[in-house]
Design a protein around this motif. Structure first.
Motif, short mmCIF file in Angstrom:
data_model
loop_
_atom_site.label_atom_id
_atom_site.label_comp_id
_atom_site.label_asym_id
_atom_site.label_seq_id
_atom_site.Cartn_x
_atom_site.Cartn_y
_atom_site.Cartn_z
N VAL A 35 0.83 -1.35 -0.01
CA VAL A 35 0.14 0.04 -0.04
C VAL A 35 0.89 1.18 0.06
CG1 VAL A 35 -1.64 1.37 1.19
CG2 VAL A 35 -1.80 -1.31 1.31
N LEU A 36 0.59 2.12 -1.06
CA LEU A 36 1.29 3.44 -1.01
C LEU A 36 0.22 4.41 -0.79
CD1 LEU A 36 3.90 4.94 -1.68
CD2 LEU A 36 3.13 4.99 -3.99
N GLU A 37 0.68 5.40 0.19
CA GLU A 37 -0.52 6.23 0.63
C GLU A 37 -0.16 7.75 0.12
OE1 GLU A 37 -2.25 8.71 4.29
OE2 GLU A 37 -0.77 7.54 4.54
N ILE A 38 -1.31 8.37 -0.84
CA ILE A 38 -0.96 9.87 -1.04
C ILE A 38 -1.24 10.65 0.36
CG2 ILE A 38 -1.95 11.64 -2.67
CD1 ILE A 38 -2.92 9.70 -4.45
N LYS A 39 0.00 10.95 0.69
CA LYS A 39 -0.38 11.46 1.87
C LYS A 39 -0.67 12.98 2.14
CE LYS A 39 0.39 11.78 6.46
NZ LYS A 39 -0.39 10.94 7.51
N ASN A 40 0.00 13.81 0.97
CA ASN A 40 -0.37 15.02 0.79
C ASN A 40 -0.41 15.56 -0.74
OD1 ASN A 40 0.43 18.31 0.71
ND2 ASN A 40 0.63 17.91 2.80
N ILE A 41 -1.32 16.37 -1.07
CA ILE A 41 -1.21 17.10 -2.57
C ILE A 41 -1.50 18.58 -2.15
CG2 ILE A 41 -2.36 17.28 -4.55
CD1 ILE A 41 -3.00 14.46 -5.03
N GLY A 42 -0.66 19.17 -2.38
CA GLY A 42 -0.57 20.60 -2.29
C GLY A 42 -0.55 21.40 -3.48
N LEU A 43 -1.65 21.85 -3.68
CA LEU A 43 -1.82 22.86 -5.35
C LEU A 43 -2.10 24.13 -5.15
CD1 LEU A 43 -1.50 22.01 -8.28
CD2 LEU A 43 -3.90 21.60 -8.16
N LEU A 44 -1.43 24.93 -5.56
CA LEU A 44 -1.67 26.64 -5.57
C LEU A 44 -3.24 26.78 -5.88
CD1 LEU A 44 1.49 28.06 -6.72
CD2 LEU A 44 0.84 27.85 -4.44
N ASP A 45 -3.81 27.70 -5.39
CA ASP A 45 -5.15 28.16 -5.77
C ASP A 45 -5.16 28.45 -7.37
OD1 ASP A 45 -6.46 27.57 -3.45
OD2 ASP A 45 -6.22 29.83 -2.91
N LYS A 46 -4.07 29.30 -7.85
CA LYS A 46 -4.27 29.62 -9.19
C LYS A 46 -4.26 28.47 -10.24
CE LYS A 46 0.71 30.62 -9.75
NZ LYS A 46 1.68 31.55 -10.01
N ALA A 47 -3.87 27.49 -9.73
CA ALA A 47 -3.51 26.11 -10.67
C ALA A 47 -4.75 25.10 -10.48
CB ALA A 47 -2.21 25.22 -10.11
N ARG A 48 -5.69 25.49 -9.59
CA ARG A 48 -6.79 24.67 -9.61
C ARG A 48 -7.82 24.83 -10.58
NH1 ARG A 48 -7.31 22.52 -4.49
NH2 ARG A 48 -5.75 23.52 -2.90
N GLY A 49 -8.39 23.80 -11.07
CA GLY A 49 -9.54 23.82 -12.08
C GLY A 49 -8.79 23.55 -13.67
N LYS A 50 -7.50 23.45 -13.58
CA LYS A 50 -6.93 23.22 -14.90
C LYS A 50 -6.65 21.89 -15.29
CE LYS A 50 -4.83 27.69 -14.73
NZ LYS A 50 -3.75 28.43 -14.76
N GLY A 51 -7.21 20.74 -14.50
CA GLY A 51 -6.75 19.20 -14.74
C GLY A 51 -5.51 18.92 -14.30
N PHE A 52 -4.98 19.66 -13.47
CA PHE A 52 -3.63 19.31 -12.73
C PHE A 52 -3.59 18.24 -11.74
CE2 PHE A 52 -1.48 23.75 -13.68
CZ PHE A 52 -1.45 23.40 -15.03
N GLY A 53 -4.73 18.40 -10.80
CA GLY A 53 -5.06 17.25 -9.88
C GLY A 53 -5.21 16.13 -10.38
#
Length: 156
Positions: free
Chosen positions: A59-77
């Motif tokens: 098992v590998l856990e995604i412990k943290n994904i930090g994405l700048l607000d200006k990068a949200r909504g662009k499919g980066f996540g």
């Protein structure tokens, strides 16, 4: 165009990006040196990070994904999740997990859209946070754990 690279040294430099997703700064400082840290860049400019931590041999856990607000909504996540899936497969993990607060409505929707299934609830996981987690008018007390199986079972 989103590009990424794994960071193996000076992970502390990237803590401010990890704080975007976790307000418990002391916890971040403790877990940030573990696992695999990836930095994501858009046209050479850092826009986010992702920390993957092995929980056991499978098992590998995604412990943290930090994405700048200006990068949200662009499919980066979604692209970051694809990197997590490929990294897990390449390194021999069979399951990918991620947890989020019960109050993180956007995250609850997002993880299901990208293929995760709800697997568990860790009650009172966030009650130790100071200040308390409040999102969308909801007190975030519990962690919702999502799981994605990376290998097909014979029953599917």
């Amino acid at each position: 165009m989103l590009t990424f690279r794994e960071i193996t040294e000076d992970k502390a430099y990237w803590h401010p990006y990890l704080y975007l997703a976790d307000d418990a700064h002391e916890d971040v400082r403790q877990y940030a040196e573990q696992g695999f840290l990836f930095v994501f860049e858009d046209s050479g400019e850092p826009v986010g990070v992702m920390l993957l931590i092995p929980q056991n041999a499978a098992v590998l856990e995604i412990k943290n994904i930090g994405l700048l607000d200006k990068a949200r909504g662009k499919g980066f996540g979604r692209q970051m999740i694809e990197v997590a899936i490929e990294t897990a497969k390449d390194r021999g993990y069979r399951t990918l997990e991620v947890g989020t607060a019960n109050s993180s409505i956007d995250n609850l929707i997002f993880y299901q859209k990208v293929g995760f299934r709800m697997a568990a609830v860790k009650q009172n996981y966030f009650v130790k946070y100071d200040p308390p987690v409040y999102e969308n008018g909801i007190y975030g007390k519990d962690m919702i754990v999502f799981r994605m199986e990376l290998v097909s079972s014979e029953k599917e």
